[in-house]
Design a protein around this motif. Structure first.
Motif, PDB file in Angstrom:
ATOM      1  N   THR A 140     -10.004   0.776  -8.122  1.00  0.00           N
ATOM      2  CA  THR A 140     -10.239   1.116  -6.730  1.00  0.00           C
ATOM      3  C   THR A 140      -8.937   0.963  -5.961  1.00  0.00           C
ATOM      4  O   THR A 140      -8.429  -0.150  -5.827  1.00  0.00           O
ATOM      5  N   PRO A 141      -8.383   2.067  -5.473  1.00  0.00           N
ATOM      6  CA  PRO A 141      -7.122   1.951  -4.741  1.00  0.00           C
ATOM      7  C   PRO A 141      -7.354   1.346  -3.356  1.00  0.00           C
ATOM      8  O   PRO A 141      -8.456   1.381  -2.814  1.00  0.00           O
ATOM      9  N   ASP A 142      -6.310   0.793  -2.802  1.00  0.00           N
ATOM     10  CA  ASP A 142      -6.345   0.307  -1.440  1.00  0.00           C
ATOM     11  C   ASP A 142      -6.666   1.485  -0.518  1.00  0.00           C
ATOM     12  O   ASP A 142      -6.164   2.594  -0.730  1.00  0.00           O
ATOM     13  N   ARG A 143      -7.506   1.262   0.475  1.00  0.00           N
ATOM     14  CA  ARG A 143      -7.926   2.342   1.364  1.00  0.00           C
ATOM     15  C   ARG A 143      -6.742   2.972   2.090  1.00  0.00           C
ATOM     16  O   ARG A 143      -6.618   4.195   2.170  1.00  0.00           O
ATOM     17  N   GLU A 153      -5.646   6.869   1.562  1.00  0.00           N
ATOM     18  CA  GLU A 153      -5.640   7.752   2.728  1.00  0.00           C
ATOM     19  C   GLU A 153      -4.240   8.306   2.985  1.00  0.00           C
ATOM     20  O   GLU A 153      -4.076   9.484   3.307  1.00  0.00           O
ATOM     21  N   LEU A 154      -3.224   7.460   2.832  1.00  0.00           N
ATOM     22  CA  LEU A 154      -1.847   7.900   3.022  1.00  0.00           C
ATOM     23  C   LEU A 154      -1.475   8.940   1.965  1.00  0.00           C
ATOM     24  O   LEU A 154      -0.932  10.008   2.288  1.00  0.00           O
ATOM     25  N   ALA A 155      -1.768   8.662   0.706  1.00  0.00           N
ATOM     26  CA  ALA A 155      -1.441   9.600  -0.374  1.00  0.00           C
ATOM     27  C   ALA A 155      -2.168  10.931  -0.181  1.00  0.00           C
ATOM     28  O   ALA A 155      -1.565  12.002  -0.352  1.00  0.00           O
ATOM     29  N   GLU A 156      -3.425  10.885   0.199  1.00  0.00           N
ATOM     30  CA  GLU A 156      -4.186  12.120   0.395  1.00  0.00           C
ATOM     31  C   GLU A 156      -3.638  12.929   1.567  1.00  0.00           C
ATOM     32  O   GLU A 156      -3.522  14.157   1.482  1.00  0.00           O
ATOM     33  N   ALA A 157      -3.288  12.265   2.660  1.00  0.00           N
ATOM     34  CA  ALA A 157      -2.731  12.964   3.824  1.00  0.00           C
ATOM     35  C   ALA A 157      -1.390  13.607   3.474  1.00  0.00           C
ATOM     36  O   ALA A 157      -1.132  14.762   3.827  1.00  0.00           O
ATOM     37  N   VAL A 158      -0.546  12.874   2.770  1.00  0.00           N
ATOM     38  CA  VAL A 158       0.771  13.396   2.396  1.00  0.00           C
ATOM     39  C   VAL A 158       0.614  14.569   1.427  1.00  0.00           C
ATOM     40  O   VAL A 158       1.295  15.590   1.562  1.00  0.00           O
ATOM     41  N   ALA A 159      -0.270  14.460   0.462  1.00  0.00           N
ATOM     42  CA  ALA A 159      -0.489  15.555  -0.490  1.00  0.00           C
ATOM     43  C   ALA A 159      -0.999  16.801   0.231  1.00  0.00           C
ATOM     44  O   ALA A 159      -0.549  17.918  -0.054  1.00  0.00           O
ATOM     45  N   ALA A 167       0.834  -1.205   0.000  1.00  0.00           N
ATOM     46  CA  ALA A 167       0.000   0.000   0.000  1.00  0.00           C
ATOM     47  C   ALA A 167       0.870   1.258   0.000  1.00  0.00           C
ATOM     48  O   ALA A 167       0.547   2.240  -0.672  1.00  0.00           O
ATOM     49  N   ARG A 168       1.983   1.232   0.732  1.00  0.00           N
ATOM     50  CA  ARG A 168       2.909   2.372   0.690  1.00  0.00           C
ATOM     51  C   ARG A 168       3.458   2.557  -0.726  1.00  0.00           C
ATOM     52  O   ARG A 168       3.623   3.680  -1.192  1.00  0.00           O
ATOM     53  N   ARG A 169       3.768   1.455  -1.380  1.00  0.00           N
ATOM     54  CA  ARG A 169       4.264   1.520  -2.757  1.00  0.00           C
ATOM     55  C   ARG A 169       3.196   2.156  -3.654  1.00  0.00           C
ATOM     56  O   ARG A 169       3.498   3.021  -4.473  1.00  0.00           O
ATOM     57  N   GLN A 170       1.949   1.734  -3.501  1.00  0.00           N
ATOM     58  CA  GLN A 170       0.869   2.300  -4.301  1.00  0.00           C
ATOM     59  C   GLN A 170       0.722   3.796  -3.998  1.00  0.00           C
ATOM     60  O   GLN A 170       0.565   4.610  -4.918  1.00  0.00           O
ATOM     61  N   ALA A 171       0.814   4.171  -2.730  1.00  0.00           N
ATOM     62  CA  ALA A 171       0.744   5.591  -2.358  1.00  0.00           C
ATOM     63  C   ALA A 171       1.898   6.366  -2.984  1.00  0.00           C
ATOM     64  O   ALA A 171       1.714   7.483  -3.484  1.00  0.00           O
TER      65      ALA A 171
END
Length: 129
Positions: A36-39, A43-49, A11-15
């Motif tokens: 559909t991305p992994d939740r 969530e990680l990508a959105e928080a980091v962005a 999931a980190r890789r996907q983020a």
């Protein structure tokens, strides 16, 4: 049918891939999702962005002469994820650092892994001090 959850590492890789595309294109994150991305990843990508400007300031302060905007896009986003997880406290600091270093080893270079390790270690030491 719901999509099975990815391991945190995957999931980190996907983020990371989402953030990399976001950073290069300036497109909204939601437009970069295929399927559909992994939740956890989304969530990680959105928080980091959302926190990118603040995370970049933290990275720049710790990188001694290498502001975040001079880092490669991949390295910058690996560091953003790592610093976010370090600050969020959802995983032990050692895990946040190790996962960031592993992303750098796998998708960047050994030099990048050393850079990530050094910057993350400095940020951790400054938080504890």
């Amino acid at each position: 049918m719901t999509k099975p959850l990815l391991s945190r590492r995957k999931a980190r890789r996907q983020a990371l891939f989402l953030l990399y595309q976001w950073d290069l294109t300036g497109q909204p994150l939601a437009s970069l999702f295929e399927g559909t991305p992994d939740r956890f990843a989304s969530e990680l990508a959105e928080a980091v962005a959302r926190e990118a400007t603040r995370l970049d300031a933290t990275i720049s302060a710790a990188s001694q002469g290498w502001p975040a905007d001079r880092l490669g896009t991949l390295e910058r986003n690996i560091l953003r994820i790592g610093v976010h997880e370090l600050e969020e406290g959802s995983v032990p600091p050692e895990v946040a650092i190790n996962e960031a270093v592993e992303l750098a080893k796998r998708y960047a270079t050994d030099e990048a892994a050393g850079l990530v390790n050094g910057i993350m270690g400095r940020i951790l030491r400054e938080r504890v001090a």
